[in-house]
Motif scaffolding. Structure first.
Motif, short mmCIF file in Angstrom:
data_model
loop_
_atom_site.label_atom_id
_atom_site.label_comp_id
_atom_site.label_asym_id
_atom_site.label_seq_id
_atom_site.Cartn_x
_atom_site.Cartn_y
_atom_site.Cartn_z
N SER A 142 -66.02 -38.27 -21.91
CA SER A 142 -66.03 -38.87 -20.57
C SER A 142 -65.08 -40.06 -20.49
O SER A 142 -64.35 -40.21 -19.50
N ILE A 143 -65.08 -40.90 -21.52
CA ILE A 143 -64.16 -42.05 -21.55
C ILE A 143 -62.71 -41.57 -21.54
O ILE A 143 -61.87 -42.08 -20.78
N PHE A 144 -62.42 -40.58 -22.38
CA PHE A 144 -61.04 -40.09 -22.51
C PHE A 144 -60.56 -39.44 -21.22
O PHE A 144 -59.53 -39.83 -20.65
N TYR A 145 -61.31 -38.45 -20.72
CA TYR A 145 -60.90 -37.75 -19.51
C TYR A 145 -60.96 -38.66 -18.29
O TYR A 145 -60.08 -38.62 -17.42
N GLY A 146 -62.01 -39.47 -18.20
CA GLY A 146 -62.16 -40.36 -17.03
C GLY A 146 -61.02 -41.34 -16.90
O GLY A 146 -60.48 -41.54 -15.81
N SER A 147 -60.62 -41.95 -18.02
CA SER A 147 -59.52 -42.92 -17.98
C SER A 147 -58.20 -42.24 -17.66
O SER A 147 -57.37 -42.78 -16.91
N LEU A 148 -57.98 -41.03 -18.20
CA LEU A 148 -56.75 -40.30 -17.91
C LEU A 148 -56.67 -39.93 -16.43
O LEU A 148 -55.61 -40.06 -15.81
N ILE A 149 -57.77 -39.44 -15.87
CA ILE A 149 -57.79 -39.07 -14.46
C ILE A 149 -57.53 -40.29 -13.58
O ILE A 149 -56.77 -40.22 -12.61
N ALA A 195 -51.49 -24.00 -30.36
CA ALA A 195 -51.17 -23.99 -28.93
C ALA A 195 -51.32 -25.38 -28.32
O ALA A 195 -50.55 -25.76 -27.43
N SER A 196 -52.30 -26.15 -28.80
CA SER A 196 -52.50 -27.52 -28.30
C SER A 196 -51.26 -28.37 -28.58
O SER A 196 -50.75 -29.06 -27.69
N TRP A 197 -50.79 -28.31 -29.83
CA TRP A 197 -49.59 -29.07 -30.20
C TRP A 197 -48.37 -28.57 -29.43
O TRP A 197 -47.56 -29.37 -28.94
N TYR A 222 -42.61 -40.31 -25.70
CA TYR A 222 -42.62 -38.88 -26.08
C TYR A 222 -43.74 -38.60 -27.09
O TYR A 222 -44.51 -37.64 -26.92
N CYS A 223 -43.84 -39.41 -28.12
CA CYS A 223 -44.88 -39.21 -29.14
C CYS A 223 -46.26 -39.40 -28.53
O CYS A 223 -47.17 -38.59 -28.78
N PHE A 224 -46.41 -40.45 -27.74
CA PHE A 224 -47.70 -40.72 -27.11
C PHE A 224 -48.11 -39.59 -26.17
O PHE A 224 -49.23 -39.09 -26.23
N GLY A 225 -47.19 -39.17 -25.31
CA GLY A 225 -47.50 -38.12 -24.34
C GLY A 225 -47.80 -36.79 -25.01
O GLY A 225 -48.71 -36.06 -24.58
N THR A 226 -47.07 -36.46 -26.08
CA THR A 226 -47.34 -35.23 -26.81
C THR A 226 -48.75 -35.21 -27.36
O THR A 226 -49.47 -34.21 -27.27
N VAL A 227 -49.16 -36.34 -27.91
CA VAL A 227 -50.51 -36.44 -28.49
C VAL A 227 -51.58 -36.36 -27.40
O VAL A 227 -52.62 -35.71 -27.59
N VAL A 228 -51.34 -36.99 -26.26
CA VAL A 228 -52.32 -36.95 -25.17
C VAL A 228 -52.56 -35.52 -24.69
O VAL A 228 -53.70 -35.07 -24.58
N VAL A 229 -51.47 -34.81 -24.41
CA VAL A 229 -51.60 -33.42 -23.92
C VAL A 229 -52.25 -32.55 -24.98
O VAL A 229 -53.14 -31.73 -24.67
N ALA A 230 -51.83 -32.71 -26.24
CA ALA A 230 -52.42 -31.91 -27.31
C ALA A 230 -53.92 -32.19 -27.45
O ALA A 230 -54.72 -31.27 -27.66
N GLU A 231 -54.31 -33.45 -27.30
CA GLU A 231 -55.73 -33.79 -27.44
C GLU A 231 -56.56 -33.22 -26.30
O GLU A 231 -57.72 -32.85 -26.49
N LEU A 232 -55.99 -33.14 -25.10
CA LEU A 232 -56.70 -32.53 -23.98
C LEU A 232 -57.14 -31.12 -24.33
O LEU A 232 -58.31 -30.74 -24.14
N TYR A 233 -56.21 -30.33 -24.85
CA TYR A 233 -56.51 -28.94 -25.17
C TYR A 233 -57.35 -28.83 -26.44
O TYR A 233 -58.17 -27.91 -26.57
#
Length: 274
Positions: free
Chosen positions: A211-218, A109-111, A64-75
């Motif tokens: 690129s590293i962040f988005y590429g690895s997530l995709i 909004a990101s958080w 939950y903590c990890f996923g929240t941070v990932v989505v927030a960082e995307l935005y």
């Protein structure tokens, strides 16, 4: 952790950094600190003690903590790229278009998006039954390896996981790339060769991290899964969970002259107090 915490302290304590760009950077450093403190202590403890167990509740909390941070960082990365686009391409209108209120709303909004998305996913995961085996094929509790252990029907949670991954990753990635394309187009028009070189140096560093962040997530969350890619998924997970929090302070802030000046001012104040 040290680099990100230093940035957070500087942004809070130094009044010269109380502008939108550094407000975003402070939020990013906060997210990266949560990344590191959520995943790495458990992994390091496993290396040191050999104990690789984690409770079901602990596993869900970690995810939950990890996923929240990932989505927030995307935005947040998308907001930061838009902020830089306005600063470089529309400097005369920047103060009007990127007000402190808008900066706060984008960060909040990101958080909020991260919390909302992960509350939905975790609520679905909590309804699953786990009958065994109990060995997660990963170095942390991540969606696919965890639901693969369930003896319940995982169709709904898998579909929701894929849907929120696409909805949150693709638009924010496209917005970030579009902003940098416009930024690079503006940099090309700079008449000074030194100015172009300096601007390209900064932008290229930012683009590498993005690129590293988005590429690895995709690769991990959106591309079709194959059994032969399981180990590759784990390797790519290291990029966005360990590598990007390590290099982001260097790329975004510690190479920044204002951050260095703020650090020197804080150090000098501490010496005077002594």
């Amino acid at each position: 952790m040290a680099g990100n915490i230093i940035i957070i302290v500087l942004v809070i304590m130094d009044h010269n950094l109380h502008i939108t760009m550094y407000y975003f950077l402070g939020n990013l450093s906060c997210l990266e600190s949560i990344y590191t403190s959520t995943l790495l202590p458990r992994m390091l403890a496993s290396f040191l003690t050999g104990d690789r167990t984690i409770s079901v509740g602990g596993c869900f909390i970690q995810f939950y903590c990890f996923g929240t941070v990932v989505v927030a960082e995307l935005y947040l990365l998308a907001s930061m790229s838009y902020d830089r686009y306005l600063a470089i391409c529309k400097p005369l209108q920047y103060a009007t278009l990127m007000s402190r209120r808008l900066c706060f709303l984008l960060s909040a909004a990101s958080w909020l998006c991260g919390i909302t998305v992960m509350t939905l996913v975790i609520s679905l995961m909590s309804q699953l039954k786990f009958c065994g085996p109990h060995e997660i094929d990963h170095f942390f509790c991540e969606l696919t390896p965890v639901i693969n252990l369930s003896c319940s029907d995982t169709t709904v949670v898998t579909l929701v996981g894929l849907t929120v991954s696409i909805i949150n990753t693709v638009p924010s990635c496209l917005l970030t790339l579009l902003s940098y394309v416009r930024i690079i187009a503006a940099i090309v028009q700079i008449p000074s060769a030194d100015g172009r070189t300096k601007a390209f140096s900064t932008c290229s560093s930012h683009l590498i991290v993005v690129s590293i962040f988005y590429g690895s997530l995709i690769f991990v969350y959106i591309l079709p899964k194959k059994e032969t890619w399981r180990d590759v998924d784990n390797i790519f997970s290291v990029f966005y969970t360990v590598i990007t929090p390590l290099i982001n302070p260097l790329i975004y802030s510690l190479r920044n002259k204002e951050i260095k000046k703020a650090l020197r001012r804080i150090v000098n104040k501490c010496r005077i107090l002594k």
